[in-house]
Design an enzyme around this catalytic site. Structure first.
Site, short mmCIF file in Angstrom:
data_model
loop_
_atom_site.label_atom_id
_atom_site.label_comp_id
_atom_site.label_asym_id
_atom_site.label_seq_id
_atom_site.Cartn_x
_atom_site.Cartn_y
_atom_site.Cartn_z
N LYS A 22 -15.79 -2.10 1.50
CA LYS A 22 -14.96 -2.43 0.33
C LYS A 22 -15.89 -3.08 -0.70
O LYS A 22 -16.31 -4.23 -0.50
CB LYS A 22 -13.87 -3.43 0.71
N GLU A 80 0.83 -1.22 0.00
CA GLU A 80 0.00 0.00 0.00
C GLU A 80 0.85 1.26 0.00
O GLU A 80 0.37 2.35 0.31
CB GLU A 80 -0.94 0.00 1.21
#
Ligand code: PGA
Ligand code: ZN
Length: 388
Positions: A308, A182
């Site tokens: 999500k 990330e």
């Protein structure tokens, strides 16, 4: 009117194959591409091999051609029908990419206009980490959350300044460091040492600290214990609860995501009762799934949850879950995945649905989301931050 739908195999930021969809209407071409997780919960929608998904697209796309793209909810319902139980027929990559491109087509690339009211989310910025995202600590993510920022550009600026300062601190200490999936910083420092650095930077910048423990990844069901490999420590669920409380006290943690594994509704609830003002956030435990969220509400497990869309399969299904969670007093956090593309649809969703957004801090695929929000902030006459 939808004239054609084209699908391609592209790559995400981790180098894994994923789906890119181009929906062609008489008003333009609208893109959608799907992310992938690394700490994937058991209750998430199923994924399929990308070549297989693209084959399936060839079979189903005729059903959409000729339909009005403005009728987004009809198109969504059709995707869900074709998808079958837990998206096993088409896979969640195709579900996400199709629904993202359809919503962009329906709104002429302004999905935030789908909502009656919008406000800007506070970033939950992953600045250091490890776990299954690679290297570093047992805790998967350490966040800076700039809750005092007055604007979105200021808020993301604080996260970026924070990660730069952390990088400088690591350099000055002669630490070898890098970036993980990330783009959070990783080093050989252990969790405690990282807390020290992140907490001093947070104090200097007037930000709060968050963590994602992604504890399903630490949980060993055979041992009945959480295993911290880097710290060389193992905890029973009871000890885990005490350890999390200690971290919250010691480091004044404001947001704690997945401190327990995905089936431990009770310990989530105990933590939430102990400190009602801390955001006890569920990710794998809910997997953006309505039935799981209802269970969480019954147990009083969390006051916050991750949204999500690829966990449940489409943008529309994720919106329903987020709206339900919001109505039930949960603070929702719209989120990217660790394997991302440049699709920015989650930014528009956060504008309509959530007081927080978790999309990393820097790196092209993360900035695609932040820069989208900065652009919208600057284009509106009276933008405002969300109430938290
Ligand atoms: P993932 O991690 O996208 O790899 O699942 C993100 C998270 O756990 O929040
Ligand atoms: Zn998580």
């Amino acid at each position: 009117m939808i004239k054609d739908i084209l699908g391609y195999k592209i790559f995400n930021s981790r180098g894994e194959p994923t789906v890119l969809i181009k929906t062609i209407t008489d008003k333009g071409v609208f893109y959608g591409s799907a992310p992938s997780g690394a700490s994937v919960g058991r209750y998430e929608a199923k994924t399929l091999n990308i070549d297989k998904s693209l084959e399936i697209l060839k079979n189903v796309k005729e059903n959409f051609i000729g339909l009005r793209e403005e009728d987004y909810s009809i198109l969504e319902d059709m995707i869900v029908q074709f998808a079958g139980d837990r998206f096993q027929n088409i896979g969640s990559h195709l579900g996400f990419a199709l629904s993202s491109s359809f919503l962009k087509a329906a709104t002429l690339n302004k999905p935030y206009r789908y909502f009656d009211e919008i406000s800007f989310p506070y970033p939950v910025g992953n600045v250091m980490g490890g776990g299954v995202h690679g290297g570093g600590t047992d805790i998967q993510e350490f966040h800076l959350i700039p809750i005092n920022a007055k604007s979105f550009p200021e808020a993301i600026g604080i996260c970026i300044e924070g990660i730069r300062r952390i990088k400088d601190i690591l350099s000055k200490r002669g630490k070898v460091f890098g970036k993980n999936d990330e783009n959070a910083l990783v080093s050989d420092l252990n969790d405690e040492e990282v807390f020290e650095i992140v907490s001093s930077v947070a104090d200097d910048l007037g930000a709060r600290i968050g963590i994602d423990m992604a504890a399903t990844e630490l949980w060993d069901p055979k041992k009945g214990k959480y295993v911290y490999k880097k710290l060389g420590k193992e905890t029973t669920p009871g000890e885990q609860l005490d350890a999390v409380k200690e971290l919250i006290n010691l480091w004044k943690v404001y947001f704690v995501e997945d401190p327990f594994h995905e089936d431990d509704f009770q310990n989530f609830a105990r933590l939430r009762k102990w400190r009602p003002k801390i955001l006890v956030c569920g990710d794998d435990i809910f997997a953006t799934n309505m039935e799981r969220v209802k269970m969480g509400i019954k147990y009083g497990s969390c006051n916050s949850m991750i949204i999500k869309p690829n966990q449940i399969g489409t943008i529309g299904l994720a919106m329903e879950v987020a709206e339900f969670a919001n109505r039930n007093g949960m603070k929702t956090v719209v989120s990217h995945r660790s394997g991302e593309t440049n699709d920015w649809i989650v930014s528009d969703l956060a504008l309509g649905l959530s007081p927080f957004i978790k999309t990393g801090v820097w790196g092209g695929e993360r900035l695609a989301k932040h820069n989208r929000l900065i652009e919208i902030w600057n284009s509106l006459p009276k933008p405002r931050m969300a109430k938290i």
